[in-house]
Enzyme design. Structure first.
Site, PDB file in Angstrom:
ATOM      1  N   ASP A  27       0.878  -1.157   0.000  1.00  0.00           N
ATOM      2  CA  ASP A  27       0.000   0.000   0.000  1.00  0.00           C
ATOM      3  C   ASP A  27       0.930   1.226   0.000  1.00  0.00           C
ATOM      4  O   ASP A  27       2.111   1.100   0.347  1.00  0.00           O
ATOM      5  CB  ASP A  27      -0.871  -0.056   1.258  1.00  0.00           C
ATOM      6  CG  ASP A  27      -1.592   1.241   1.517  1.00  0.00           C
ATOM      7  OD1 ASP A  27      -2.252   1.727   0.598  1.00  0.00           O
ATOM      8  OD2 ASP A  27      -1.475   1.783   2.642  1.00  0.00           O
ATOM      9  N   ASP A  29       0.127   5.219   0.870  1.00  0.00           N
ATOM     10  CA  ASP A  29       0.081   6.209   1.942  1.00  0.00           C
ATOM     11  C   ASP A  29       0.044   5.514   3.303  1.00  0.00           C
ATOM     12  O   ASP A  29      -0.763   4.616   3.533  1.00  0.00           O
ATOM     13  CB  ASP A  29      -1.139   7.123   1.771  1.00  0.00           C
ATOM     14  CG  ASP A  29      -0.941   8.415   2.516  1.00  0.00           C
ATOM     15  OD1 ASP A  29       0.030   9.126   2.211  1.00  0.00           O
ATOM     16  OD2 ASP A  29      -1.726   8.705   3.438  1.00  0.00           O
ATOM     17  N   LYS A 220      -9.232  -1.737  -2.820  1.00  0.00           N
ATOM     18  CA  LYS A 220      -9.134  -2.625  -1.669  1.00  0.00           C
ATOM     19  C   LYS A 220     -10.288  -2.355  -0.711  1.00  0.00           C
ATOM     20  O   LYS A 220     -10.603  -1.190  -0.505  1.00  0.00           O
ATOM     21  CB  LYS A 220      -7.811  -2.352  -0.917  1.00  0.00           C
ATOM     22  CG  LYS A 220      -6.566  -2.507  -1.764  1.00  0.00           C
ATOM     23  CD  LYS A 220      -5.345  -1.916  -1.079  1.00  0.00           C
ATOM     24  CE  LYS A 220      -5.318  -0.429  -1.050  1.00  0.00           C
ATOM     25  NZ  LYS A 220      -4.098   0.167  -0.481  1.00  0.00           N
ATOM     26  N   ASP A 245      -1.317  -0.394   6.036  1.00  0.00           N
ATOM     27  CA  ASP A 245      -1.505   0.277   7.334  1.00  0.00           C
ATOM     28  C   ASP A 245      -2.965   0.266   7.747  1.00  0.00           C
ATOM     29  O   ASP A 245      -3.306   0.774   8.802  1.00  0.00           O
ATOM     30  CB  ASP A 245      -1.010   1.731   7.258  1.00  0.00           C
ATOM     31  CG  ASP A 245      -1.872   2.597   6.360  1.00  0.00           C
ATOM     32  OD1 ASP A 245      -2.256   2.122   5.271  1.00  0.00           O
ATOM     33  OD2 ASP A 245      -2.169   3.746   6.737  1.00  0.00           O
TER      34      ASP A 245
HETATM   35  N1  PLP Z   1      -7.868   8.240  -1.587  1.00  0.00           N
HETATM   36  C1  PLP Z   1      -7.308   9.473  -1.540  1.00  0.00           C
HETATM   37  C2  PLP Z   1      -7.973  10.599  -2.279  1.00  0.00           C
HETATM   38  C3  PLP Z   1      -6.130   9.687  -0.812  1.00  0.00           C
HETATM   39  O1  PLP Z   1      -5.574  10.921  -0.770  1.00  0.00           O
HETATM   40  C4  PLP Z   1      -5.547   8.589  -0.110  1.00  0.00           C
HETATM   41  C5  PLP Z   1      -4.330   8.763   0.650  1.00  0.00           C
HETATM   42  O2  PLP Z   1      -3.609   9.768   0.534  1.00  0.00           O
HETATM   43  C6  PLP Z   1      -6.170   7.325  -0.200  1.00  0.00           C
HETATM   44  C7  PLP Z   1      -7.320   7.188  -0.941  1.00  0.00           C
HETATM   45  C8  PLP Z   1      -5.595   6.106   0.456  1.00  0.00           C
HETATM   46  O3  PLP Z   1      -4.490   5.683  -0.288  1.00  0.00           O
HETATM   47  P1  PLP Z   1      -3.689   4.332   0.053  1.00  0.00           P
HETATM   48  O4  PLP Z   1      -4.510   3.176  -0.438  1.00  0.00           O
HETATM   49  O5  PLP Z   1      -2.381   4.497  -0.691  1.00  0.00           O
HETATM   50  O6  PLP Z   1      -3.483   4.334   1.525  1.00  0.00           O
HETATM   51 CA    CA Z   2      -2.746   3.406   3.355  1.00  0.00          CA
END
Ligand code: PLP
Ligand code: CA
Length: 306
Positions: A27, A29, A220, A245
């Site tokens: 993943d 963020d 996901k 996370d």
């Molecule tokens: N959607 C948006 C618009 C986001 O800004 C983020 C995280 O910054 C996410 C979803 C979640 O992203 P990830 O699946 O990489 O945690």
């Molecule tokens: Ca994440």
């Protein structure tokens, strides 16, 4: 040796996991970066995994970037990453519409430029992105003009989400043959200091409520994201670990797809949430209990450098 779920990944267990998998799904963020900053040590971990012959993929629910934009961000932050290793919801939504749904028509898009770019790449035209004019009242609502070539409504992250867009989506979706796709259902996007902003899930749920239909979800924990990786790389789920996370998206995706799962504590979920799922002994919650956890993916560094 069998290890109980939710085990701290340290010492010899790290090497045992490294020996048991060929593929890493990360993943983004909260795992490899937070906002615009790499998690300290994360670029080294990714680069060493690759050097050690592991295949690495990036699986993100964030629909606001194309594959190219992610690869560019990763390179800037010190990650060795190729465009084709990135599986974001903008790209995967385009794969779904083009190759699974065989869409023959336009998309009414509630979402940003990255989604329209990924759709364009597979030859799908979009209408609707960007701000709409404010409109007057109920008589206007009945007369909202529709594009007869629209055959699908897609809802992703859209900072210009509005009552007008909701109204148009409802009108398109009143046609039962119009496809309905949501990029992801993340409810909140956490910011530093315990703050948060509304996630795409709020927009998807608003359209579902108005249209009285359920969207097909790409992100996901839907297994479609993993299906995309498998169809392009043929990876073996039993030799794959999902690193995330978030328990209700990343870890649940891993459990749904028969992957090993690793929770990292640099993002939104705390360890006590995972142990609460484990101690509940509730069948619906066991998919959210990771096999392993680490404080940060940098905990893998010593084993990779050794
Ligand atoms: N959607 C948006 C618009 C986001 O800004 C983020 C995280 O910054 C996410 C979803 C979640 O992203 P990830 O699946 O990489 O945690
Ligand atoms: Ca994440």
């Amino acid at each position: 040796m069998a290890v109980s779920k939710c085990a701290r990944l340290s010492g010899p267990l790290i090497q045992e996991l490294l020996n048991s998998v060929d593929n890493f799904l990360f993943d983004c963020d909260g795992v490899i970066w937070r906002g615009d900053q790499a998690i300290p040590g994360a670029p080294e971990v990714i680069n060493l995994l690759k050097k050690n012959g592991k295949r690495v993929f990036f699986v993100t629910n964030n629909s606001t970037k194309t594959r190219e934009m992610y690869a560019e961000k990763m390179t800037k932050l010190g990650f060795q990453a190729k465009t084709e290793e990135v599986f974001g919801t903008a790209y995967c939504s385009a794969v779904f519409l083009k190759h699974i749904a065989n869409l023959d028509g336009k998309v009414y898009l509630i979402g940003g430029n990255a989604l329209s770019k990924e759709f364009q790449k597979v030859g799908i035209q979009t209408v609707g992105s960007g701000p709409d004019p404010v409109f007057g009242g109920q008589s206007d609502w009945a007369d909202v003009p529709l594009d007869p070539e629209v055959k699908a409504v897609v809802v992703g992250f859209d900072e210009h989400f509005s009552y007008m867009k909701l109204t148009k989506a409802l009108k398109y979706l009143d046609n039962a043959n119009c496809l309905f796709v949501g990029t992801n259902t993340d409810t909140r996007l956490p910011l530093e200091g315990g703050r948060a902003v509304p996630g795409t899930g709020c927009l998807v749920r608003a359209v579902e409520t108005a249209a009285q239909r359920k969207a097909q979800i790409i992100g996901k924990p839907s297994h479609f994201m993993f299906d995309c990786v498998v169809s392009e790389y043929g990876i073996d789920p039993a030799r794959t670990v999902m690193v995330g996370d978030r328990l209700d998206t990343d870890i649940l995706l891993g459990s749904n797809c028969g992957l090993k799962t690793l929770l990292t504590l640099t993002g939104v979920c705390h360890l006590d949430e995972a142990t609460a799922h484990q101690e509940s002994h509730c069948p619906e919650r066991t998919g959210m209990v990771p096999d392993y956890y680490v404080e940060t993916i940098a905990d893998l560094l010593p084993a990779l450098q050794g």
